[in-house]
Design an enzyme around this catalytic site. Sequence first.
Site, PDB file in Angstrom:
ATOM      1  N   VAL A  68     -10.318   1.642  -0.817  1.00 56.04           N
ATOM      2  CA  VAL A  68     -10.751   3.032  -0.495  1.00 56.04           C
ATOM      3  C   VAL A  68      -9.481   3.828   0.038  1.00 56.04           C
ATOM      4  CG1 VAL A  68     -12.009   4.319   1.115  1.00 56.04           C
ATOM      5  CG2 VAL A  68     -13.039   2.225   0.134  1.00 56.04           C
ATOM      6  N   GLU A 121      -9.083 -10.803   0.530  1.00 56.95           N
ATOM      7  CA  GLU A 121      -9.406 -10.723   1.856  1.00 56.95           C
ATOM      8  C   GLU A 121     -11.180 -10.887   1.982  1.00 56.95           C
ATOM      9  OE1 GLU A 121      -8.834  -7.640   5.638  1.00 56.95           O
ATOM     10  OE2 GLU A 121      -9.494  -6.663   3.774  1.00 56.95           O
ATOM     11  N   GLU A 153      -4.082   1.797   7.638  1.00 55.89           N
ATOM     12  CA  GLU A 153      -4.049   0.498   7.921  1.00 55.89           C
ATOM     13  C   GLU A 153      -5.140  -0.238   7.207  1.00 55.89           C
ATOM     14  OE1 GLU A 153      -5.317  -2.626   9.311  1.00 55.89           O
ATOM     15  OE2 GLU A 153      -5.971  -1.616  10.962  1.00 55.89           O
ATOM     16  N   CYS A 209      -8.950  -7.512  10.081  1.00 53.77           N
ATOM     17  CA  CYS A 209      -8.170  -7.214   8.990  1.00 53.77           C
ATOM     18  C   CYS A 209      -6.633  -8.383   9.300  1.00 53.77           C
ATOM     19  CB  CYS A 209      -7.535  -5.736   8.896  1.00 53.77           C
ATOM     20  SG  CYS A 209      -7.312  -5.311  10.441  1.00 53.77           S
ATOM     21  N   LYS A 234     -14.855  10.679  11.312  1.00 52.89           N
ATOM     22  CA  LYS A 234     -15.943   9.948  10.720  1.00 52.89           C
ATOM     23  C   LYS A 234     -15.799   8.397  10.912  1.00 52.89           C
ATOM     24  CE  LYS A 234     -16.763   8.069   6.988  1.00 52.89           C
ATOM     25  NZ  LYS A 234     -17.908   7.140   7.308  1.00 52.89           N
ATOM     26  N   GLY A 288      -9.216   0.781   6.702  1.00 52.36           N
ATOM     27  CA  GLY A 288     -10.323   0.294   5.994  1.00 52.36           C
ATOM     28  C   GLY A 288      -9.907  -0.713   4.889  1.00 52.36           C
ATOM     29  N   SER A 289     -10.589  -0.654   3.684  1.00 51.69           N
ATOM     30  CA  SER A 289     -10.212  -1.608   2.531  1.00 51.69           C
ATOM     31  C   SER A 289      -9.048  -0.843   1.891  1.00 51.69           C
ATOM     32  CB  SER A 289     -11.124  -1.767   1.680  1.00 51.69           C
ATOM     33  OG  SER A 289     -11.619  -0.577   1.145  1.00 51.69           O
ATOM     34  N   THR A 290      -8.212  -1.672   1.035  1.00 46.64           N
ATOM     35  CA  THR A 290      -6.993  -1.145   0.309  1.00 46.64           C
ATOM     36  C   THR A 290      -7.536  -0.427  -0.813  1.00 46.64           C
ATOM     37  OG1 THR A 290      -5.797  -2.958   0.791  1.00 46.64           O
ATOM     38  CG2 THR A 290      -5.236  -1.904  -1.239  1.00 46.64           C
TER      39      THR A 290
END
Length: 501
Positions: free
Chosen positions: A249, A399, A268, A302, A192, A245-247
């Site tokens: 999510v 971030e 990651e 990131c 995805k 992606g983001s922490t």
Amino acid sequence: MTVQNGSVEYSHINLPKIKFTKLFIKGEFVDSVSGKKFETVDPRSGEVIAEIAEGEKEDVDLAVKAAREAFDKGPWPRLPGCERRRIMLKFADLIDENVEELAALDTIDGGKLYKMGKTVDVPSAAETIRYFAGAADKIHGSTLKMSCELHGYTLHEPIGVVGHIIPWNFPSQMFSMKVGPALAAGCTMVVKPAEQTPLSALFYAHLAKLAGIPDGVLNVVTGYGHTAGAAISSHMDIDKVCFTGSTEVGRLVVQAAATSNLKPVSLELGGKSPFIIFDDVDVDKVADLALQGTLFNKGEVCVAGSRVFVQEGIYDKFLVKLVEKVKTWVVGDPFHPNVHQGPQVDKNQYERILSFIEHGKREGATLLTGGKPLDRKGYYIEPTIFTDVADDMTIAKEEIFGPVMSVMKFKTVEEVIKRGNASKYGLAAGIMTNDLNIANTVSRSIRAGVIWINCYFAFDRDLPYGGYKMSGFGRDLGMESLNKYLQVKSVAMPIHDSPWL
């Protein structure tokens, strides 16, 4: 071309024709079950590029069914490793043959620099596929020295159906980093891509089919994270999920995996990396590195070294050099070869970055340069540098994922180690010094997955990449990344009348 206020106007571009807008399931491009579509937008202007099939749970179910059949009954996991290698090498060759079109898709979809896409991102994707193709026939277990009359050995077997959820900041490279080792291991998969940048992933799926990857092995479901992504994370017939992606999510992905079939997850996630400059360096060279460390890819990285710690002896000189260099930093159309920074990926990210800049102003940081959007169409933001930043300010803790740097002064090695580690993240760090003892001490003291000494963004296919703390767990790249797509099976059998154990 006109240059005004550091921005570049450039309109003479032959945009690529959008060839693929449907889901890719079992070797075919198909509409979503619901027939829904979503718009993908050009961040240079905010205008719609194309309407893309919106995959949801029902579509993920179909893709997983195809991947499961391909794994349980198809040839891919059962091919000799050398045959998987041959097909993957053909896939890489096809990527190289289409480098300009793929780079252009990432530029119009994500605002990435076309020159970087054509010379770095897409060629790197091809080389990553080749790297893991070379591993496909070198996956094996071990013969064990048992303590009694038993013969023991291990098998390394593909883990099964993998769900890949990839981000929008490096669409091509992230696709290859996830897909390459999974293919080499003999897995099948559902990918995805981010809803902001779906175009190149669909093109890669088309090339995979042309290369001879069997139907059902590689499926691509475009759609939103809260629907398609959630369906992948919670699916009972997916054996492994890899997410970048983001922490925030990432937490949801782990929760969904745990409450479904307890599938293993690799993550990651976010970062707030320290870029540490000691006073024995060449200030001019390090100022260039620091600027790149924050502004590269418009700060949508990131591992961006956005917390810049400068030892007090060179602090003032460093700021002078930094301001000189940022004045030459060109923001504008990412197709133009002289541009350093294109637009942020979409309106949401653009507004989020501007809100962080306002936080910095309100909390008392000094705005050294930038801080404003460009007065033009699209999602362009000036390179922004703050000084007088305290460690507890929002811009120093969170971030931002944009072209915003915080510069902070320090005195001693012990102080900067403590401050560098004072973050919930631990993805990367940069250490700039000519003192080997300092380099060794600090690199071993900073809790981060990647340490760069006198360089930054020094990625390589053979260099494992991942984080500590809330930056995630598991590694991409390097031979270590193969392990997350493999199960270790132990086999033991008795041996009788052997002259030795």
